[in-house]
Structure formats: C-alpha cells, structure tokens
Design an enzyme around this catalytic site. Structure first.
Site, PDB file in Angstrom:
ATOM      1  N   PRO A 203      17.277  -5.253  18.649  1.00  0.00           N
ATOM      2  CG  PRO A 203      16.415  -5.976  20.054  1.00  0.00           C
ATOM      3  CD  PRO A 203      16.266  -5.424  19.322  1.00  0.00           C
ATOM      4  N   GLY A 206      22.772  -7.199  14.770  1.00  0.00           N
ATOM      5  CA  GLY A 206      24.186  -7.521  13.995  1.00  0.00           C
ATOM      6  C   GLY A 206      24.997  -6.610  14.933  1.00  0.00           C
ATOM      7  CD  GLU A 424      -7.926 -14.881  12.694  1.00  0.00           C
ATOM      8  OE1 GLU A 424      -7.879 -14.619  12.424  1.00  0.00           O
ATOM      9  OE2 GLU A 424      -8.105 -15.128  14.159  1.00  0.00           O
TER      10      GLU A 424
HETATM   11  P1  ADP Z   1      22.457  -7.778  18.283  1.00  0.00           P
HETATM   12  O1  ADP Z   1      23.994  -7.822  19.064  1.00  0.00           O
HETATM   13  O2  ADP Z   1      22.070  -6.442  17.490  1.00  0.00           O
HETATM   14  O3  ADP Z   1      21.773  -8.066  19.082  1.00  0.00           O
HETATM   15  P2  ADP Z   1      23.297  -9.807  16.783  1.00  0.00           P
HETATM   16  O4  ADP Z   1      24.783  -9.657  16.507  1.00  0.00           O
HETATM   17  O5  ADP Z   1      23.434 -10.583  17.820  1.00  0.00           O
HETATM   18  O6  ADP Z   1      22.625  -8.968  16.756  1.00  0.00           O
HETATM   19  O7  ADP Z   1      23.245 -11.197  15.947  1.00  0.00           O
HETATM   20  C1  ADP Z   1      22.851 -12.031  15.761  1.00  0.00           C
HETATM   21  C2  ADP Z   1      22.915 -13.377  14.991  1.00  0.00           C
HETATM   22  O8  ADP Z   1      22.579 -12.530  13.278  1.00  0.00           O
HETATM   23  C3  ADP Z   1      24.505 -12.932  13.839  1.00  0.00           C
HETATM   24  O9  ADP Z   1      25.199 -13.993  14.248  1.00  0.00           O
HETATM   25  C4  ADP Z   1      24.192 -13.107  12.449  1.00  0.00           C
HETATM   26  O10 ADP Z   1      23.832 -14.350  12.225  1.00  0.00           O
HETATM   27  C5  ADP Z   1      22.562 -12.330  11.792  1.00  0.00           C
HETATM   28  N1  ADP Z   1      23.099 -11.178  11.685  1.00  0.00           N
HETATM   29  C6  ADP Z   1      22.821 -10.110  12.437  1.00  0.00           C
HETATM   30  N2  ADP Z   1      22.930  -8.730  11.731  1.00  0.00           N
HETATM   31  C7  ADP Z   1      23.475  -8.764  10.688  1.00  0.00           C
HETATM   32  C8  ADP Z   1      23.866  -8.263   9.418  1.00  0.00           C
HETATM   33  N3  ADP Z   1      24.212  -7.125   9.515  1.00  0.00           N
HETATM   34  N4  ADP Z   1      24.273  -9.478   8.954  1.00  0.00           N
HETATM   35  C9  ADP Z   1      24.918 -10.310   9.082  1.00  0.00           C
HETATM   36  N5  ADP Z   1      24.097 -11.401  10.305  1.00  0.00           N
HETATM   37  C10 ADP Z   1      23.579 -10.960  10.453  1.00  0.00           C
HETATM   38 ZN    ZN Z   2      -7.887 -12.238  16.713  1.00  0.00          ZN
END
Ligand code: ADP
Ligand code: ZN
Length: 595
Positions: A203, A206, A424
């Site tokens: 997750p 991007g 810790e």
């Molecule tokens: P996924 O669909 O893989 O769960 P998302 O595309 O929804 O991830 O990413 C969530 C947010 O994280 C994006 O809107 C962006 O702001 C940031 N993000 C994630 N990956 C990238 C990337 N490779 N480059 C730039 N921003 C990213």
């Molecule tokens: Zn601990």
C-alpha cells in the site's frame, strides 16, 4: 469534454437519518417521561387494597378501563388495580352503584398519548423502510454517482511527472497510453491491445497515482471504483454493479477503469459454502464476462491494484484479462529522494535540508509515508513560526510517524516510569550487543500511542535480504525488554505483550516460511488449504525453541551489562529520551565524529 464531478452520495443522507432517529428517540423518551410524572398521583394497589379503599367509603368515582379499575378519591388521588375476574369487578361496581356515584366505562381504545406514540412508531418505521428502499434503489443504479469519474481535462490532475521512483512501471504503461490515444490505429497495426493490467505492490506505493496519471497522459476519462464496494448486502447486486460499471465505461471509451483493491472481489472462487462467498463468486464471474466481452478496438483499459496478488483467482490473470502484471515496489533510496522532490515542490526548505539526507533516513517508507512525512514536517515548521522546513522538523515528523504521537499530560508514576525505563534499557542492551541488528537511534519513556516507551532503531540501508542472524537478533532484541524485567525487576509486565507477539510472529515465519529451523525447508501452502495438525504442532514447537533460545540469550546480555543498564535507566529517569550518542556513552561505546 466536461464530465460531472460526482461527490460521495451517502454521507449527508446518513447524517440526516441519524439525526432523525435521534430526534424520534428523544420525542419518545419525553413522551414517556411526561406520562410517568403525570401518573404519579395514581397508586397501584391490589384487589384487596382497592376493596379496602372502597369499603372505607373513600371512593368518589370509578373508571372501568377494560380490566383496570381506577378509584378516584375526593382529594383527587387515585388508586388502581387490575381486576381480571368479572365477578370481582362486579363487587366493586355494585358499591358505587349503591352509593349512586359516577361510574365510567372506557373501551379498550388507546389513550391520546399512546395514540401519539403509535403514530411516532409508524412514522419511524416508514422512515426506516424508505431509507432501506432508497439505499437498495441507489445501489441498483438509480442513485447515480456510484463510480468516481475524473474529468480527463481536470486541471489539478496528476501527470507522470508527479509519480516518482517507479520508472519501470511507467515504461510498461507507455504502450497502454499509446493505445488509449488512438485505439483504432493500434488495431490496424496489429498490436495486441492491452486490456487488463494488474498493479501489485504494498500500500501507498503509488498504484492509484500511476493509473490516474496514465489516464491523464492519454487524455481519457478515469473511472475509479474500489473492489470492496462490490461487496453488497443484497445478493446479486455486486454483479449488477459490475455490469453497470462496464456499461458506463463503454459509453465513455476510450477510458481507464481503475479497480482499487481488486482482491476484495477477486479472491479465488468456490472457497466456502456460505452465501456471501457465493455472491462474491457471482460478482467475479460477471467481471470475467465483461472483460472477455469488449472488442479490441473498444478502447477500455482496466487497471486493477492489489497488495495480495497471491490470493487472486487464477482466471483473472488469463490472457485477455489481467494478463499484464506490473509490480510496484517500495522505492530504494534514490527513488525516495525523487518522491520527496515531487512533494517538496510546494514547500520552502531550509538551504541545509537535503532531500538525500531524508531519503537515507527513511528506509521502508512508502511514497504515501514520505508525502505524509513532509506534510507533518511542514505543519511543525508552521507551528514553530519558522519560515522554512528544517532538519529538526523532519526529525520530529519522522519520530511521530515511526513511534506515534507523544501523549503529553498522561503521567506515569515514578514506579511505572522506572519499570518502563528498565524494560526499554533491556531492548537497548540487547540491541547494542546484537551484531546484526540495526543501530539504535533513540530510546524514550515518554508514552506514545499505545506504548509506554519506545526503543527506535533505524536501518542504515535498505534491507533487501534478511539473514537468519538478523532475524534471530530481532527476536532477541524484542525479548530484551522482558529479560530486563525478569532479571532486574524480578517481575513481568503486560507491557511486553506487543514485543512478544512480534517476536513469536517472526520466529514462526522463520520456521514455516524461511525454512530456518531443524524442520528444514517446509511450506504450509495457502491459509485456506487444510494442514495436518501434526505439522502445525511441530511448527509451534520449533517456534518455541527459537523464542526460548533468544530469551536466554537476551537474559545473558542483560545479566552481563547491569552497570550500563543502570546508567541508561538513570538517564531515562532524568531526561525521558536519550539520543544515539547519549546511549553509547552509557554503554561506554566510543562516539564517532558526526558523519
Ligand atoms: P496505492 O494506490 O499504491 O496504495 P496511492 O497511489 O494511493 O498508493 O498513494 C497515496 C499517495 O502517496 C499519493 O497520492 C501520493 O501523494 C503519494 N505517493 C505514493 N507513491 C508515490 C510516488 N511513487 N510518487 C509520488 N507520490 C507518491
Ligand atoms: Zn518493549
């Protein structure tokens, strides 16, 4: 082409329903309260007592309300009794008859109050019924706006330049973009048009962003829907939604259909016999039918994302369906720097804040984590009244993301602080002794999130390969807290439960997945496959062996570094949080010149 931007439809309606439910409940409660207080002058008695009242000549009038006899006294107070026996009723009625006092018969007709209550209940019921009907109607397709549609010419939309660190995925998508720009030409040239693309990866890497950017680069509409939205409460509706999704897609074509978290509807079919999974199978079948259904030139590309490609039904990945899989992995240090650059565009950074430095200190962070990191850092900078984002703000944001927010105002007493410090310090001692672990970065006994204390280590580099020694060290470090409790406090605390959970999970993975136990390389197969109890027993046994061995090792380390631990505990009691250099000092480790 101007397409309507559709908003989520349910939120406001839900609020409305909740509000009206509350209102009705309030009304009912008020009505009942009213009834109670106004009936206060009525005294509930039994037949004998009622007879006594009547025989004493206190009765002024009588109301016969079905089986209830109400005797009104001259002073206005009332006594009432339920008298089911007709003869017994007769007895009392006779007395009033003889005295020529008023007798009033009431039919079993409900009172005005209960009338009102009935109406409220009826209206309420109708309301609920209406709501349900409306929901069903909306989900069948009358509601509209169920699929999120993004205008192709949208201004705030993303391009490939906004997605960083995933160059391979971008390359693979370029052909798709060519196709979407001119589906007909693609067919003439004899190229096999891409139909379904599966983006798989953790997750926040991007995947959604990529799909959206691809649609934007090709200048076509982007129709997005979440796999979980096909899980309907009513059987058959999921399949109907799929049908409607593709109908809309065909109308909009060329376009990109994006199905987020396709695993929610694309799990292997025919698992359980329950109706929910039968309905899911039906939904999946419909998806397969639709994907087979559209012609080469139709210009609909379906992009799906998942972080669990292993649980998908194999039929989904057959030729002509999601036959292209693009893996989107967590970015390496250079990729992270590129992602940071994208998100830093809007920010003012202090001149000495290098994005490369942030990238090096954030192994394992996803694109979403990095975006979040910069956002938090910017918030701290603003709160600080600072004109630019500085190193300190980034460090603070990183600690917050890694360890949770400090819970200020949550005060532990001295005993608890001491116990936490010892716990810790145990992690730290074992962490420093473990040669294959990650460097300890910070230790704190300020409660954060759900944890009372935190020992934070940061990998120096991205770990692509985890060796057995590294995993064993991790287990020992996790158990270091418990070891210190046992040896130095002569007790155990429940605070170690999360450590234990993680240690056992890791040890179990070493046995059942990585083949790192005397059982040798074994494989359990898919979770839904039947496993032999004997094998599971042996796995638990081998897991327990690893845990015990590492706990013993952790105890030995703690035992041999009592003095150092005492110094660290004193430091923690004094200052709550110690940084890497201060920790090394307690342990008499030479502090290198700052790199
Ligand atoms: P996924 O669909 O893989 O769960 P998302 O595309 O929804 O991830 O990413 C969530 C947010 O994280 C994006 O809107 C962006 O702001 C940031 N993000 C994630 N990956 C990238 C990337 N490779 N480059 C730039 N921003 C990213
Ligand atoms: Zn601990």
């Amino acid at each position: 082409m101007a397409l309507p931007r559709l908003i989520p439809r349910t939120q406001r309606a839900t609020t409305l329903v909740v509000a009206s439910v509350l209102l009705v409940a309030l009304l009912v409660a008020a009505a009942q309260l009213y009834a109670r207080t106004h009936a206060a002058a009525v005294q509930e008695v039994n037949y004998t007592e009622l007879r006594a009242v009547v025989d004493a000549g206190q009765g002024a009038s009588l109301v016969v309300d079905g089986e209830t006899l109400v005797v009104k006294r001259a002073d206005g107070t009332q006594a009432q009794a339920v008298v089911t026996d007709a003869y017994a009723q007769q007895e009392i009625i006779r007395v009033f008859n003889q005295n020529r006092q008023t007798i009033e018969f009431r039919s079993l007709k409900p009172s005005a109050l209960s009338n009102a209550l009935t109406w409220i209940v009826v209206f309420f019921g109708l309301g609920v019924l209406g709501f349900v009907c409306w929901r069903v109607y909306a989900s069948i397709g009358g509601g509209g706006g169920e699929f999120r549609l993004t205008d192709a010419s949208g201004t705030q939309d993303v391009s490939f330049a906004d997605v960083a660190g995933v160059d391979e995925a971008k390359n693979e998508l370029s052909e798709t973009i060519e196709f979407l720009r001119d589906p007909a030409r693609f067919g003439r040239l004899g190229g096999r048009a891409p139909r379904g693309i599966l983006l798989s990866g953790p997750p926040g890497t991007g995947k959604t962003l990529l799909a959206r950017a691809a649609a934007n680069e090709a200048d076509v509409p982007f129709l997005s829907v979440s796999g979980s939205s096909f899980q309907e409460k009513f059987a058959g509706l999921g399949a109907a939604r799929v049908r409607r999704l593709f109908k809309q897609a065909r109308e909009l074509s060329p376009c990109v259909v994006f199905i987020d978290e396709i695993d929610a509807l694309g799990r292997r079919r025919g698992r359980g016999g329950d109706s929910a999974s039968a309905d899911q199978d039906q939904t999946l079948n419909q998806l397969l039918i639709e994907m087979d259904g559209f012609a080469q030139t139709q210009g609909v590309v379906v992009i799906a994302s998942t972080n669990r490609p292993d649980i998908l039904d194999q039929a989904l990945t057959r030729p002509g369906r999601f036959d292209r899989e693009i893996t989107v992995n967590l970015a390496d240090v250079r990729g992270r720097e590129a992602i940071l650059r994208v998100h830093a565009r809007k920010l003012t950074l202090a001149p000495d804040l290098e994005l490369g430095w942030i990238a090096r200190g954030t192994p394992g962070f996803s694109g979403a984590d990095l975006a979040n990191l910069l956002n938090e850092a910017a918030i701290f900078a603003t709160r600080d009244g600072s004109d630019a984002v500085r190193r300190g703000h980034v460090e603070y944001a990183r600690d917050k993301i890694l360890m949770g927010v400090e819970r200020r105002g949550f005060l532990m007493d001295e005993d608890e602080r001491y116990a936490t410090a010892v716990h810790e310090a145990g992690h730290v001692a074992v962490g420093l002794a473990a040669r294959h672990g990650d460097p300890i970065h910070k230790v704190s006994i300020l409660p954060r999130g759900r944890a009372l204390g935190v020992t934070q280590s940061l990998p120096e580099r991205d770990r692509l390969m985890k060796k057995r020694e590294y995993l064993e060290d991790q287990v020992a470090i996790l158990l270091g807290g418990r070891a210190a409790e046992m040896l130095l406090l002569d007790t155990m605390t429940a605070g170690a439960s999360n450590d234990i959970e993680r240690a056992v999970e890791m040890a179990r993975a070493m046995v059942s997945e990585y083949g790192m136990s005397p059982l040798g390389p074994i494989h359990l197969g898919k979770p839904e496959d039947p496993h032999s109890q004997a094998l599971l027993d042996r796995i638990e046994h081998a897991t327990g062996d690893i845990i015990n061995a590492q706990l013993k090792r952790a105890c030995e380390v703690v035992d041999s570094s009592r003095e150092e631990i005492a110094r660290l505990v004193a430091g923690l009691m004094d200052r709550d949080t110690l940084e890497a250099d201060e920790i090394k000092e307690c342990f008499g480790i030479e502090v290198e010149a700052a790199a």
